[in-house]
Structure formats: structure tokens, C-alpha cells
Design a protein around this motif. Structure first.
Motif, short mmCIF file in Angstrom:
data_model
loop_
_atom_site.label_atom_id
_atom_site.label_comp_id
_atom_site.label_asym_id
_atom_site.label_seq_id
_atom_site.Cartn_x
_atom_site.Cartn_y
_atom_site.Cartn_z
N GLY A 52 13.66 -4.70 -6.07
CA GLY A 52 13.19 -5.29 -4.82
C GLY A 52 13.41 -6.78 -4.70
O GLY A 52 12.81 -7.41 -3.84
N SER A 74 15.10 -10.02 -3.46
CA SER A 74 15.95 -10.37 -2.32
C SER A 74 16.17 -11.87 -2.29
O SER A 74 15.33 -12.64 -2.76
CB SER A 74 15.31 -9.91 -1.01
OG SER A 74 14.07 -10.55 -0.81
N ALA A 90 6.44 -7.28 -11.23
CA ALA A 90 6.72 -7.92 -9.94
C ALA A 90 6.16 -9.33 -9.87
O ALA A 90 6.61 -10.16 -9.11
CB ALA A 90 6.14 -7.09 -8.80
N GLU A 148 6.83 -14.89 2.18
CA GLU A 148 7.53 -15.35 0.98
C GLU A 148 6.76 -16.48 0.31
O GLU A 148 6.58 -16.49 -0.92
CB GLU A 148 8.94 -15.81 1.35
CG GLU A 148 9.75 -16.33 0.16
CD GLU A 148 11.12 -16.82 0.58
OE1 GLU A 148 11.55 -17.86 0.06
OE2 GLU A 148 11.76 -16.17 1.42
N PRO A 183 4.94 -6.20 0.13
CA PRO A 183 5.86 -5.05 0.23
C PRO A 183 5.34 -3.96 1.16
O PRO A 183 6.13 -3.27 1.80
CB PRO A 183 5.96 -4.55 -1.22
CG PRO A 183 4.70 -5.01 -1.88
CD PRO A 183 4.37 -6.32 -1.23
N GLU A 188 6.37 -4.47 4.59
CA GLU A 188 7.81 -4.33 4.73
C GLU A 188 8.26 -2.88 4.57
O GLU A 188 9.45 -2.59 4.65
CB GLU A 188 8.52 -5.21 3.70
CG GLU A 188 8.33 -6.71 3.92
CD GLU A 188 8.95 -7.53 2.82
OE1 GLU A 188 9.39 -6.94 1.81
OE2 GLU A 188 9.02 -8.76 2.97
N ASP A 207 7.86 -1.04 1.77
CA ASP A 207 8.22 -0.72 0.38
C ASP A 207 7.01 -0.08 -0.29
O ASP A 207 6.20 -0.75 -0.94
CB ASP A 207 8.65 -1.99 -0.36
CG ASP A 207 9.23 -1.70 -1.73
OD1 ASP A 207 8.97 -0.62 -2.28
OD2 ASP A 207 9.94 -2.58 -2.27
N LYS A 220 6.63 -0.39 -4.42
CA LYS A 220 6.17 -1.66 -4.96
C LYS A 220 4.72 -1.94 -4.58
O LYS A 220 3.93 -2.45 -5.39
CB LYS A 220 7.07 -2.81 -4.48
CG LYS A 220 6.68 -4.16 -5.04
CD LYS A 220 7.70 -5.25 -4.74
CE LYS A 220 8.91 -5.11 -5.63
NZ LYS A 220 9.83 -6.26 -5.49
N ALA A 221 4.34 -1.59 -3.35
CA ALA A 221 2.95 -1.78 -2.93
C ALA A 221 2.02 -0.94 -3.80
O ALA A 221 0.96 -1.42 -4.25
CB ALA A 221 2.78 -1.42 -1.46
N ARG A 243 1.47 -2.46 -7.25
CA ARG A 243 0.57 -3.63 -7.27
C ARG A 243 -0.88 -3.20 -7.06
O ARG A 243 -1.79 -3.79 -7.67
CB ARG A 243 1.02 -4.63 -6.21
CG ARG A 243 2.40 -5.20 -6.52
CD ARG A 243 2.83 -6.28 -5.56
NE ARG A 243 4.14 -6.78 -5.92
CZ ARG A 243 4.73 -7.84 -5.37
NH1 ARG A 243 4.09 -8.51 -4.42
NH2 ARG A 243 5.92 -8.22 -5.76
N CYS A 285 -1.29 -0.21 3.59
CA CYS A 285 0.09 -0.13 3.13
C CYS A 285 0.68 1.25 3.41
O CYS A 285 1.83 1.37 3.84
CB CYS A 285 0.16 -0.45 1.63
SG CYS A 285 -0.25 -2.17 1.22
N CYS A 316 3.80 2.28 5.91
CA CYS A 316 4.94 3.05 5.38
C CYS A 316 5.05 4.42 6.02
O CYS A 316 5.89 5.24 5.60
CB CYS A 316 4.81 3.18 3.86
SG CYS A 316 4.94 1.60 2.97
#
Length: 424
Positions: A40, A42, A105, A196, A229, A232, A234, A237-238, A241, A269, A273
Motif C-alpha cells: 500500500g 504510494s 504500516a 497524508e 486506508p 480510501e 483499502d 490495511k484498515a 490497524r 471503514c 469499503c
């Protein structure tokens, strides 16, 4: 090193390594990450351009690791200044500390360690914490663009003071420093929509929480990083975490409120998704936890969640699941139960109620709720709330020639609102 011409160290290293263009380096980072076991990751030309500016931000740990690997130098040798200071600025006894038990991560991070002898008085931790506490209270009413610089400067002060403290004072200061960085990240993510940057800030928060060995703060910080994530799309990854956050919560004897909030974060999350059924199951579990209660009290800094906020989570998920009557009822109940000082949450609920009416093909009712959200935003800015309003406006395209939608546009794109949004 003079920064008048930007970060010449990184630029020179990039060119020497064969990456003639900034885009070449960004592409190489993305390509090399999987070989280092990192998923993941970027990077883009805009990010490289920021690194080569006069004030380069400290890279996200995963990205920084790949960058060092590609260019064969440490981040400090590449012209970056870590948030805890350069080697020359740190005491001789400063050590590198890895925050044990964190997920890949988050990556390896360092925090300033204790000096040979404490030079600050024993009350400095409590004094620093008092300002942190005030910032937490101010968050609900002060403009984020105004509060954020103050919180970050306070955190920088904490980084400078931490090596000069010892024992209980040091732990008190580290806890408050972690809370300050957590708050700064919340402002960046929810209020300013800079995910970010928020990710970088929350890594610093986790460093400080590790220095204080505060598992509950670690759980809260890790759960916040899951939003990045999760929003986004993802899911993997979420989920990773959130699992890490739950592990920390178990170590810290978490309250019913903390466990319910972790369910709510995971539910949001999952909703983002597209897994609304799973999300509704999680919210039902959270409701049961709050009803049962626990012997442990929630930390004082966890002022962003209660049973009413859980209803707001639930109403949004019901909306995304297409359960419109249930969503409308849940959101109206949450709106009625919101305590004073919850203006940011009120904006989000208005936006979700407007979205319910759009989905129900009631444009006039949708415009009423959207206008109420805009009214609230003029008092208390909240980027997440404004996103809700913009989503509603996109949903109103089939009725954009109706008088109610044109009136909403006059509000949404008026001089004051437009200038205010651009300033934010």
C-alpha cells in the motif's frame, strides 16, 4: 544546511542514483516497496516536489524506508529534519527507541530519550499537560486553521522538553505530547482533510505514547490511522490497524466506551469499503457493549465518542445500506440527543439527513437539511461536514433546475462561502 534553493541533498542523491525526473523517483518507490515487504505504499511527483522544497516534511515511515533503500542514505543525510530534532540537537545520551508491537504500516520510529540528568523541574510535565488539556477543549469551538498551528508548536515544545525530564514527570509529559499529536492529526484529517499529513502526525503520536507506555493512547492512535486506508477503500490495511488497536486496548484495560468506539471505527471503514452488513453487525455489537458497561472508565481525552455519536455512525451506515426509513429515524434521534458543543457532529448529521432525502427523491427536504449544515459551517468549520454537503449537491443533479437547488447553490457558491472554503 542552507535551504534557500530547496533540499539540494535529496535532489543530488536522486540524480546520482539515476532518477533524472521527480516522477522517476516516485515510480521507483512504488515499485520497490513490495520487495521490502511493504504494502500500500504510494508516492507521486507532488510528494517528491515537497521533499525537495526548502522545508521538506518528514516522510511517512514506510515511504522513508523505501527512499533510504533506493538512495543509500539515511533520511537525515538526505536533508530531512526529524520532528524530534537532528542528531546535533539531541543530548549525547539520546537513544533510538522502537515502539514495540506496532504494525508494519507504522514502521520504525524514534523519539527523544532521557538525558543523563533531568534539567527541567518536576512540575514541567503537569504544566505542559495543562496546555494540552486546554487545546482539547478549544477544539470544539476554535477554527481549525487557527488552533492547528498552536497545537503543533506546543508539540514541538514537548519534543524539546522530553529529553530534559525524568521519571514521573517524563511520563506525564510524554502522555500529553501523544495527546497533542493525536489532536493535531484529528484536525488534519477531519477538519482540514489532509490525510497524508495526518498519518505522519499520528506516527509521532504513537512514538510519544510508546515512550509513556500508555496502551490506551496507543489503541486510540492506531484506530485513528485506520481511517486513512478505510476512507480510501483499502479494507485489508484498515482491518490490520484496527486489529493492532484492539491488541493495545486489551493491554490497557479499556472501557466499554473504548471497545464500542473501536467497533464504530471498524464499522465506518467497512461502510466505506461497501460492506454495510458487516458494519451494521459491528454497530449492534457496540450498542450491546455500551448497554452492558464495564468497570473501567473512559480516558478523559476520549471526548469524541458516546452513545449519541454511535447513533450517528449507525445512521450513516443505514443510509449507505439503503435502509432509508431507519436511517432517517436514527439520525433524527442522534440530532435530538447531541449535547451542547457538538456543532461539528451536528453538521455531519445534517448532511446525512440531506443525503437520506436525496436517496428518497425528496429534493426540497434535502436542500433544507443541507442549508442547515451550511449555517452550522459558518459558525464552526468542519471539512468532513462540508464534504457531506458537496456529496448531497452531487446527488441533487437531477433536480438542479429546481428553485430549492438553485437557492442552495446560491448559499454553497456565494462569495463568503467560496472564499471561506478556499481559505480552509
Amino acid at each position: 544546511m542552507s535551504r534557500a534553493a530547496g533540499n539540494a541533498r535529496l535532489k543530488s542523491a536522486r540524480v546520482a542514483a539515476g532518477y533524472a525526473a521527480q516522477q522517476d523517483l516516485a515510480d521507483a518507490i512504488v515499485k520497490a516497496a513490495p520487495a521490502l515487504g511493504l504494502r500500500g505504499v504510494s508516492a507521486g511527483v507532488r510528494q517528491v516536489r515537497r521533499w525537495e522544497s526548502a522545508s521538506p516534511p518528514w516522510p511517512h515511515p514506510d515511504v522513508g524506508r523505501v527512499l533510504s533503500h533506493l538512495l543509500g542514505q539515511s533520511l537525515e543525510d538526505l536533508g530531512f529534519t526529524p520532528p524530534w530534532g537532528t542528531a546535533e540537537q539531541r543530548p549525547e545520551a539520546t537513544r533510538r527507541r522502537v515502539v514495540a508491537g506496532t504494525i508494519a504500516a507504522v514502521g520504525l520510529a524514534t523519539v527523544p530519550a532521557q538525558a543523563v540528568a533531568a534539567t527541567q523541574p518536576a512540575n514541567v510535565g503537569a504544566d505542559f499537560a495543562a496546555v494540552t488539556r486546554s487545546h482539547r477543549h478549544l477544539y470544539w469551538s476554535v477554527s481549525p486553521a487557527t488552533l492547528h498551528p498552536a497545537v503543533m508548536e506546543h508539540a514541538r515544545l514537548g519534543c524539546a522538553l522530553l529529553p530534559e525530564t525524568a521519571n514521573g514527570c517524563r511520563r506525564t509529559l510524554a502522555v500529553a505530547l501523544a495527546e497533542s499529536y493525536l489532536l493535531a492529526g484529528r484536525i488534519e484529517f477531519f477538519d482540514l482533510r489532509q490525510p497524508e499529513i495526518a498519518g505522519e502526525t499520528w506516527v509521532r503520536a504513537l512514538q510519544a505514547a510508546g515512550e509513556a507506555d500508555d496502551a490506551l493512547l496507543g489503541a486510540a492512535i492506531l484506530a485513528h490511522t485506520a481511517f486513512i486506508p478505510g476512507w480510501e477503500g483499502d479494507r485489508e490495511k484498515a482491518s490490520e490497524r484496527i486489529s493492532a488497536a484492539r491488541a493495545y486496548a486489551r493491554r490497557g484495560s479499556a472501557s466499554a466506551g473504548m471497545w464500542a468506539w473501536l467497533d464504530a471505527v471498524e464499522a465506518e471503514c467497512e461502510t466505506r469499503c461497501g460492506h454495510t452488513r458487516t458494519a451494521l453487525h459491528l454497530i449492534g455489537h457496540a450498542e450491546g457493549i455500551l448497554t452492558a458497561g464495564s468497570e473501567h472508565a473512559s480516558p478523559v481525552w476520549m471526548d469524541w465518542f458516546d452513545a449519541t455519536r454511535l447513533k450517528a455512525f449507525k445512521g450513516n451506515t443505514q443510509l449507505k445500506a439503503g435502509h432509508l426509513p431507519q436511517a432517517r429515524t436514527t439520525l433524527l434521534e442522534a440530532l435530538d440527543e447531541l449535547p451542547d458543543g457538538s456543532d461539528k457532529q451536528r453538521t455531519v448529521i445534517y448532511g446525512d439527513l440531506a443525503a437520506v432525502e436525496v436517496a428518497a427523491r425528496h429534493p426540497e427536504e434535502a436542500c433544507v437539511y443541507a442549508a442547515r449544515a451550511l449555517d452550522q459551517l459558518t459558525v464552526t468549520w468542519y471539512a468532513t461536514g462540508m464534504e457531506r454537503v458537496r456529496e448531497v449537491r452531487r446527488g441533487l443533479v437531477p433536480w438542479q433546475h429546481e428553485p430549492c437547488v438553485r437557492d442552495l447553490d446560491d448559499r454553497l457558491y456565494g462569495w463568503g462561502a467560496t472564499v471561506n472554503a478556499l481559505r480552509r
